[in-house]
Design an enzyme around this catalytic site. Structure first.
Site, short mmCIF file in Angstrom:
data_model
loop_
_atom_site.label_atom_id
_atom_site.label_comp_id
_atom_site.label_asym_id
_atom_site.label_seq_id
_atom_site.Cartn_x
_atom_site.Cartn_y
_atom_site.Cartn_z
N ASP A 30 26.94 -0.61 39.11
CA ASP A 30 28.28 -0.85 38.58
C ASP A 30 29.21 0.27 39.03
O ASP A 30 28.85 1.45 38.97
CB ASP A 30 28.24 -0.94 37.05
CG ASP A 30 29.49 -1.58 36.48
OD1 ASP A 30 29.38 -2.68 35.90
OD2 ASP A 30 30.58 -0.99 36.62
N HIS A 99 26.35 -12.34 36.06
CA HIS A 99 25.65 -11.09 36.34
C HIS A 99 25.03 -10.56 35.06
O HIS A 99 25.57 -10.71 33.97
CB HIS A 99 26.60 -10.05 36.94
CG HIS A 99 27.86 -9.83 36.14
ND1 HIS A 99 28.92 -10.69 36.21
CD2 HIS A 99 28.22 -8.85 35.28
CE1 HIS A 99 29.89 -10.25 35.42
NE2 HIS A 99 29.49 -9.14 34.83
#
Ligand code: AMP
Ligand code: ZN
Length: 117
Positions: A30, A99
Protein backbone atom coordinates in the site's frame (compact mmCIF):
# COMPACT_ATOMS: atom_id res chain seq x y z
CA UNK A 1 -12.19 -0.65 -16.02
CA UNK A 2 -9.75 1.21 -18.30
CA UNK A 3 -9.42 3.90 -15.66
CA UNK A 4 -8.86 1.44 -12.83
CA UNK A 5 -5.63 2.27 -11.01
CA UNK A 6 -5.13 -1.29 -9.80
CA UNK A 7 -5.62 -2.68 -13.32
CA UNK A 8 -2.89 -0.26 -14.41
CA UNK A 9 -0.61 -1.44 -11.60
CA UNK A 10 -1.22 -5.07 -12.59
CA UNK A 11 -0.43 -4.18 -16.23
CA UNK A 12 2.81 -2.48 -15.17
CA UNK A 13 1.61 0.93 -16.34
CA UNK A 14 1.88 2.40 -12.84
CA UNK A 15 4.84 1.44 -10.63
CA UNK A 16 4.37 -0.43 -7.38
CA UNK A 17 6.33 -2.38 -4.80
CA UNK A 18 5.32 -5.87 -5.88
CA UNK A 19 4.98 -8.63 -3.32
CA UNK A 20 3.72 -11.48 -5.48
CA UNK A 21 2.27 -12.35 -8.86
CA UNK A 22 0.86 -15.43 -10.53
CA UNK A 23 -1.63 -16.08 -13.34
CA UNK A 24 -4.62 -14.96 -11.27
CA UNK A 25 -3.34 -12.84 -8.38
CA UNK A 26 -1.22 -9.76 -7.79
CA UNK A 27 0.03 -8.36 -4.48
CA UNK A 28 1.73 -5.04 -3.77
CA UNK A 29 2.50 -2.71 -0.89
CA UNK A 30 0.00 0.00 0.00
CA UNK A 31 1.32 3.43 -0.95
CA UNK A 32 0.05 4.84 2.35
CA UNK A 33 0.78 2.11 4.90
CA UNK A 34 -1.13 2.13 8.18
CA UNK A 35 1.30 -0.25 9.88
CA UNK A 36 4.89 -1.50 9.44
CA UNK A 37 3.63 -4.13 7.01
CA UNK A 38 0.69 -3.24 4.78
CA UNK A 39 0.12 -4.79 1.41
CA UNK A 40 -2.86 -5.66 -0.75
CA UNK A 41 -3.76 -8.80 -2.65
CA UNK A 42 -6.00 -8.46 -5.68
CA UNK A 43 -7.41 -10.68 -8.39
CA UNK A 44 -5.92 -9.78 -11.78
CA UNK A 45 -9.44 -9.96 -13.14
CA UNK A 46 -11.22 -6.64 -12.62
CA UNK A 47 -13.92 -7.21 -10.01
CA UNK A 48 -15.18 -3.86 -8.70
CA UNK A 49 -15.94 -4.94 -5.15
CA UNK A 50 -17.09 -7.75 -2.92
CA UNK A 51 -20.62 -6.56 -3.66
CA UNK A 52 -20.16 -7.47 -7.33
CA UNK A 53 -19.18 -11.11 -6.89
CA UNK A 54 -21.13 -14.23 -7.81
CA UNK A 55 -20.47 -17.95 -8.06
CA UNK A 56 -18.32 -17.47 -11.16
CA UNK A 57 -15.75 -15.69 -8.98
CA UNK A 58 -15.47 -18.49 -6.44
CA UNK A 59 -12.32 -20.10 -7.92
CA UNK A 60 -10.26 -16.92 -7.99
CA UNK A 61 -11.53 -15.78 -4.59
CA UNK A 62 -10.70 -19.18 -3.14
CA UNK A 63 -7.25 -19.01 -4.61
CA UNK A 64 -6.78 -15.49 -3.23
CA UNK A 65 -7.80 -16.37 0.32
CA UNK A 66 -5.78 -19.56 0.28
CA UNK A 67 -2.67 -17.51 -0.53
CA UNK A 68 -2.94 -14.83 2.17
CA UNK A 69 -1.27 -16.70 5.01
CA UNK A 70 1.73 -17.65 2.91
CA UNK A 71 2.14 -14.10 1.63
CA UNK A 72 1.81 -12.65 5.14
CA UNK A 73 4.53 -14.97 6.41
CA UNK A 74 6.72 -14.04 3.45
CA UNK A 75 6.39 -10.40 4.48
CA UNK A 76 7.43 -11.02 8.08
CA UNK A 77 4.10 -11.61 9.81
CA UNK A 78 4.47 -15.02 11.50
CA UNK A 79 2.27 -14.09 14.47
CA UNK A 80 -0.80 -12.98 12.60
CA UNK A 81 -2.22 -10.02 10.80
CA UNK A 82 -5.38 -8.07 10.16
CA UNK A 83 -7.36 -8.69 6.99
CA UNK A 84 -9.48 -5.79 5.73
CA UNK A 85 -11.86 -5.59 2.80
CA UNK A 86 -13.64 -2.28 2.32
CA UNK A 87 -16.79 -2.55 0.23
CA UNK A 88 -18.78 0.23 -1.36
CA UNK A 89 -19.65 3.69 -0.12
CA UNK A 90 -20.64 2.58 3.36
CA UNK A 91 -17.52 0.42 3.58
CA UNK A 92 -15.47 3.46 2.57
CA UNK A 93 -13.96 1.73 -0.43
CA UNK A 94 -11.68 4.11 -2.31
CA UNK A 95 -10.42 1.95 -5.17
CA UNK A 96 -13.08 -0.05 -6.97
CA UNK A 97 -10.98 -3.09 -7.81
CA UNK A 98 -11.53 -5.76 -5.18
CA UNK A 99 -8.56 -5.95 -2.83
CA UNK A 100 -7.73 -7.52 0.50
CA UNK A 101 -5.54 -5.47 2.82
CA UNK A 102 -3.03 -7.40 4.91
CA UNK A 103 -1.90 -5.28 7.83
CA UNK A 104 0.51 -6.22 10.56
CA UNK A 105 3.66 -5.62 12.47
CA UNK A 106 4.65 -5.89 16.10
CA UNK A 107 2.16 -4.21 18.45
CA UNK A 108 0.92 -1.87 15.76
CA UNK A 109 -2.71 -2.88 15.56
CA UNK A 110 -4.12 -1.46 18.78
CA UNK A 111 -5.52 1.66 17.13
CA UNK A 112 -7.48 -0.48 14.72
CA UNK A 113 -9.25 -2.59 17.31
CA UNK A 114 -13.01 -2.16 17.64
CA UNK A 115 -13.88 0.46 20.25
CA UNK A 116 -15.25 -2.01 22.80
CA UNK A 117 -12.01 -4.00 23.04
P1 AMP B 1 -9.75 1.11 0.04
O1 AMP B 1 -10.36 1.11 -1.35
O2 AMP B 1 -10.50 2.00 0.98
O3 AMP B 1 -9.60 -0.27 0.61
O4 AMP B 1 -8.30 1.75 -0.03
C1 AMP B 1 -7.51 1.71 -1.19
C2 AMP B 1 -6.07 1.65 -0.79
O5 AMP B 1 -5.28 1.74 -1.96
C3 AMP B 1 -5.61 2.78 0.15
O6 AMP B 1 -5.09 2.17 1.34
C4 AMP B 1 -4.51 3.50 -0.65
O7 AMP B 1 -3.43 3.90 0.16
C5 AMP B 1 -4.09 2.44 -1.65
N1 AMP B 1 -3.56 2.95 -2.90
C6 AMP B 1 -4.11 3.92 -3.70
N2 AMP B 1 -3.34 4.12 -4.77
C7 AMP B 1 -2.28 3.28 -4.67
C8 AMP B 1 -1.12 3.02 -5.47
N3 AMP B 1 -0.89 3.68 -6.63
N4 AMP B 1 -0.23 2.11 -5.04
C9 AMP B 1 -0.43 1.45 -3.89
N5 AMP B 1 -1.51 1.62 -3.08
C10 AMP B 1 -2.42 2.54 -3.47
ZN1 ZN C 1 -9.30 -2.97 -12.04
Amino acid sequence: MNDCIFCKIIAGEIPCKKVYEDDDLFAFHDINPMAPVHFMVVPKQHIASLAETDASHAPVLGKLFAKLGELAKSQGLPDGFRTIINTGRVGRQEVYHLHVHIVGGPDQLGHMLPRNK
